[in-house]
Write an enzyme that holds these catalytic residues in place. Structure first.
Site, short mmCIF file in Angstrom:
data_model
loop_
_atom_site.label_atom_id
_atom_site.label_comp_id
_atom_site.label_asym_id
_atom_site.label_seq_id
_atom_site.Cartn_x
_atom_site.Cartn_y
_atom_site.Cartn_z
N GLU A 1 18.76 15.29 79.39
CA GLU A 1 18.27 14.48 80.49
C GLU A 1 17.15 13.57 79.99
OE1 GLU A 1 18.43 15.91 84.84
OE2 GLU A 1 16.35 16.19 84.20
N HIS B 1 18.10 12.48 88.65
CA HIS B 1 17.23 13.62 89.00
C HIS B 1 16.29 13.24 90.15
CE1 HIS B 1 15.46 17.54 87.20
NE2 HIS B 1 15.30 17.50 88.51
N ARG C 1 20.39 22.71 87.09
CA ARG C 1 19.97 22.33 85.75
C ARG C 1 21.20 21.85 85.00
NH1 ARG C 1 15.69 22.40 87.76
NH2 ARG C 1 13.81 23.57 87.18
#
Length: 335
Positions: free
Chosen positions: A274, A293, A246
């Site tokens: 993000e 990601h 994360r």
């Protein structure tokens, strides 16, 4: 459950055919009575409310609405939530467990591609492939065919932060290589580390002694900015930080400052926020390699998540316990 239990999809509708392609959907429908055309992106529509009232199983995924008290009150027959993705933290409230509803996740299946991405980046980083590519792109001058000192994957120390599903899979994938993995995890004891085949180190010692550090810890209040200015300063010159966990586990301001010195390299598949804002310095730093990601399940890997859920549905129909259940106590220590 001997007869096919009533089930309902609860996720972003466009994800259903990707996670459940025809052969996986057929397997799921053999185990549960579900309408592939009815997908709950929220629980407000009349058709969805009717299906929710009958549902014994929710097949959830990315975009699942929050399962709060009002939703659970509208689903009096609900016995299981089978999640066709990784973390259930975003939608499963503690009330789900308090009502005795079983929760299962495909996190173990989703761990596989993340670990594969990590392995690839470890091996590339050890050969300084990313740095060499950047220098070649910038200078357009090849160093030729001579031996390059200071690189290679023979005997490099790889520090793994977190014995999560992904962290353990990374350790498995590292076994065939001449690398020296080590582990730090406050929930792992020496015996468990020995069973995993790695030395257990305090975080500071792992950072000081690792050529490559890869982060696989969950996001909790305790792990926020786990890697900050002090921790980055402990890493030796030339070390590489990989984060596929994360984004908030790494202090990005501190990281950018350290990267500007040229001392370290960072490989980030997750960021905070993000996506990164367009003016983030991390985009322009030559020693920051950022991917959007994508380490987790993508493309044809999504069917693995659906297959996991179909298998769990088969187990429930046969009266067996799910293979990948998540407890409320465990929720605090997983991603």
């Amino acid at each position: 459950m001997t007869q096919r239990p009533q089930a309902l999809f609860a996720m972003t509708a466009e994800n259903v055919p990707q996670v459940f392609p025809p052969e996986v959907m057929a397997r799921l429908r053999a185990a549960v009575d579900i309408d592939p055309a009815l997908v709950a992106e929220d629980f407000t529509g009349p058709r969805v409310r009717e299906a929710l009232a009958r549902a014994e199983i929710l097949i959830t995924g990315w975009g699942c609405p929050r399962l709060d008290t009002a939703v659970l009150d509208a689903a009096p027959r609900l016995r299981a939530v089978l999640h066709a993705a990784g973390s259930v933290k975003g939608f499963a409230t503690p009330e789900v467990w308090r009502r005795g509803i079983t929760v299962s996740t495909a996190a173990a299946a989703n761990a596989l591609p993340v670990a594969e991405y990590t392995l690839a980046m470890i091996l590339l980083a050890g050969k300084d492939v990313l740095g060499a590519r950047e220098r070649l792109r910038t200078t357009r001058v090849s160093p030729g065919w001579g031996v390059v000192p200071g690189i290679g994957n023979h005997g490099r120390r790889v520090g793994v932060i977190g014995a999560s599903r992904i962290g353990r899979r990374v350790l498995d994938l590292l076994r065939p290589f001449d690398l020296r993995p080590a582990l730090t995890d406050p929930y792992v004891d020496e015996a468990t580390a020995a069973a995993l085949g790695v030395p257990l180190l305090p975080l500071d010692d792992l950072l000081r002694t690792s050529d490559i550090v890869t982060v696989h810890a969950p996001e909790t209040p305790e792990t926020h900015h786990l890697i900050g200015r002090r921790e980055l300063a402990l890493m030796p010159d030339g070390a590489v930080l990989i984060n596929t966990a994360r984004g908030a586990l790494v202090d990005h301001d501190a990281l950018a400052g350290e990267l500007r010195t040229g001392r370290l390299t960072a490989i980030l598949d997750v960021t905070d926020p993000e996506p990164l804002p367009a003016d983030s310095p991390l985009y322009d730093l030559p020693n920051a390699f950022i991917t959007p990601h994508l380490a987790g399940s993508q493309g044809n890997e999504l069917a693995r998540l659906g297959s996991t859920v179909a298998q769990e549905a088969e187990r429930l129909r046969a009266g067996r316990e799910p293979a990948h259940a998540v407890s409320l106590a465990e929720l605090e220590r997983v991603a």
